[in-house]
Design a protein around this motif. Structure first.
Motif, PDB file in Angstrom:
ATOM      1  N   PRO A  39      37.958  44.254  55.458  1.00  0.00           N
ATOM      2  CA  PRO A  39      38.742  43.767  54.314  1.00  0.00           C
ATOM      3  C   PRO A  39      39.990  42.969  54.692  1.00  0.00           C
ATOM      4  O   PRO A  39      40.454  42.144  53.905  1.00  0.00           O
ATOM      5  N   SER A  40      40.526  43.167  55.894  1.00  0.00           N
ATOM      6  CA  SER A  40      41.731  42.420  56.276  1.00  0.00           C
ATOM      7  C   SER A  40      41.467  40.917  56.362  1.00  0.00           C
ATOM      8  O   SER A  40      42.386  40.115  56.214  1.00  0.00           O
ATOM      9  N   ILE A  41      40.216  40.550  56.557  1.00  0.00           N
ATOM     10  CA  ILE A  41      39.860  39.127  56.631  1.00  0.00           C
ATOM     11  C   ILE A  41      39.996  38.445  55.266  1.00  0.00           C
ATOM     12  O   ILE A  41      40.132  37.231  55.173  1.00  0.00           O
ATOM     13  N   THR A  42      40.008  39.256  54.210  1.00  0.00           N
ATOM     14  CA  THR A  42      40.037  38.679  52.864  1.00  0.00           C
ATOM     15  C   THR A  42      41.409  38.122  52.478  1.00  0.00           C
ATOM     16  O   THR A  42      41.487  37.297  51.570  1.00  0.00           O
ATOM     17  N   PHE A  43      42.465  38.539  53.146  1.00  0.00           N
ATOM     18  CA  PHE A  43      43.791  38.026  52.778  1.00  0.00           C
ATOM     19  C   PHE A  43      43.932  36.536  53.069  1.00  0.00           C
ATOM     20  O   PHE A  43      44.288  35.772  52.175  1.00  0.00           O
ATOM     21  N   LEU A  83      32.957  40.224  47.374  1.00  0.00           N
ATOM     22  CA  LEU A  83      31.851  40.959  47.991  1.00  0.00           C
ATOM     23  C   LEU A  83      32.350  41.855  49.123  1.00  0.00           C
ATOM     24  O   LEU A  83      31.984  43.038  49.207  1.00  0.00           O
ATOM     25  N   ILE A  84      33.190  41.317  49.985  1.00  0.00           N
ATOM     26  CA  ILE A  84      33.727  42.109  51.100  1.00  0.00           C
ATOM     27  C   ILE A  84      34.531  43.290  50.577  1.00  0.00           C
ATOM     28  O   ILE A  84      34.378  44.426  51.049  1.00  0.00           O
ATOM     29  N   GLN A  97      40.285  44.156  40.109  1.00  0.00           N
ATOM     30  CA  GLN A  97      41.337  43.142  40.026  1.00  0.00           C
ATOM     31  C   GLN A  97      40.793  41.794  40.496  1.00  0.00           C
ATOM     32  O   GLN A  97      40.988  40.773  39.841  1.00  0.00           O
ATOM     33  N   ASP A  98      40.083  41.779  41.615  1.00  0.00           N
ATOM     34  CA  ASP A  98      39.473  40.543  42.098  1.00  0.00           C
ATOM     35  C   ASP A  98      38.472  40.009  41.088  1.00  0.00           C
ATOM     36  O   ASP A  98      38.421  38.816  40.810  1.00  0.00           O
ATOM     37  N   TYR A  99      37.663  40.905  40.560  1.00  0.00           N
ATOM     38  CA  TYR A  99      36.645  40.492  39.591  1.00  0.00           C
ATOM     39  C   TYR A  99      37.293  39.812  38.390  1.00  0.00           C
ATOM     40  O   TYR A  99      36.889  38.731  37.975  1.00  0.00           O
ATOM     41  N   ASN A 100      38.328  40.435  37.860  1.00  0.00           N
ATOM     42  CA  ASN A 100      39.025  39.849  36.710  1.00  0.00           C
ATOM     43  C   ASN A 100      39.666  38.520  37.059  1.00  0.00           C
ATOM     44  O   ASN A 100      39.586  37.557  36.307  1.00  0.00           O
ATOM     45  N   ASN A 101      40.302  38.466  38.218  1.00  0.00           N
ATOM     46  CA  ASN A 101      40.985  37.242  38.626  1.00  0.00           C
ATOM     47  C   ASN A 101      40.046  36.070  38.802  1.00  0.00           C
ATOM     48  O   ASN A 101      40.351  34.960  38.400  1.00  0.00           O
ATOM     49  N   PHE A 102      38.908  36.313  39.416  1.00  0.00           N
ATOM     50  CA  PHE A 102      38.064  35.189  39.800  1.00  0.00           C
ATOM     51  C   PHE A 102      36.864  34.946  38.904  1.00  0.00           C
ATOM     52  O   PHE A 102      36.459  33.811  38.740  1.00  0.00           O
TER      53      PHE A 102
END
Length: 163
Positions: free
Chosen positions: A90-94, A121-122, A136-141
């Motif tokens: 997950p750190s790669i997602t930032f 997905l990650i 939160q990601d789902y709502n944002n994107f």
């Protein structure tokens, strides 16, 4: 106090953030560049601890609408992460998330949406699709688009990976 001391580094980053807040972004960016160069010299060119510095610099360039330079720095940070952590970490997602926003600002929506979907997905795989982060990601994107994230992307990340 040593020039590469962790406390001094945090003070420089906090001062850089304050300079950005008061409208002195060029001075803040210079301080962020200094932090990056000191860390790069002491830890090496591809050390994962450089990623927060690159993201900070990219955020600074984005604030001044220099999205091309922000993209360059974010791609470097993503390359460093990909060499140092598994692709599902997950750190790669930032840096991916910041790159998605930058690409959106460059009107490269398809590439931005692809990265945003990868982030989702990650994070869903890491935290579960019921987690706050995933929702939160789902709502944002997916529901609200990149616009929601843009409203929250003007802060400087002090240490997002705990490296």
């Amino acid at each position: 106090m040593a020039v590469n001391d962790d406390v001094m580094e945090k003070m420089r980053i906090e001062l850089a953030e304050l300079l950005h807040v008061v409208g002195r972004g060029d001075e803040g960016r210079a301080l962020l560049e200094e932090c990056f160069l000191i860390s790069e010299k002491s830890k090496g060119k591809e050390h994962p601890s450089l990623v927060p510095h690159l993201v900070n610099l990219a955020t600074s360039y984005s604030r001044s609408k220099n999205y091309a330079e922000a993209e360059r720095l974010l791609r470097i940070s993503l390359q460093i992460m990909m060499k140092n952590v598994p692709p599902d970490n997950p750190s790669i997602t930032f840096p991916m998330l910041h790159l998605a926003v930058t690409l959106y600002n460059l009107h490269r929506d398809d590439e931005a949406e692809g990265l945003a979907a990868d982030v989702l997905l990650i994070r869903e795989n890491a935290f579960g699709n019921e987690s706050f982060t995933s929702w939160q990601d789902y709502n944002n994107f997916l529901h609200l688009g990149v616009y929601t994230f843009l409203a929250n992307s003007d802060h400087i990340i002090l240490n997002f990976m705990g490296l």
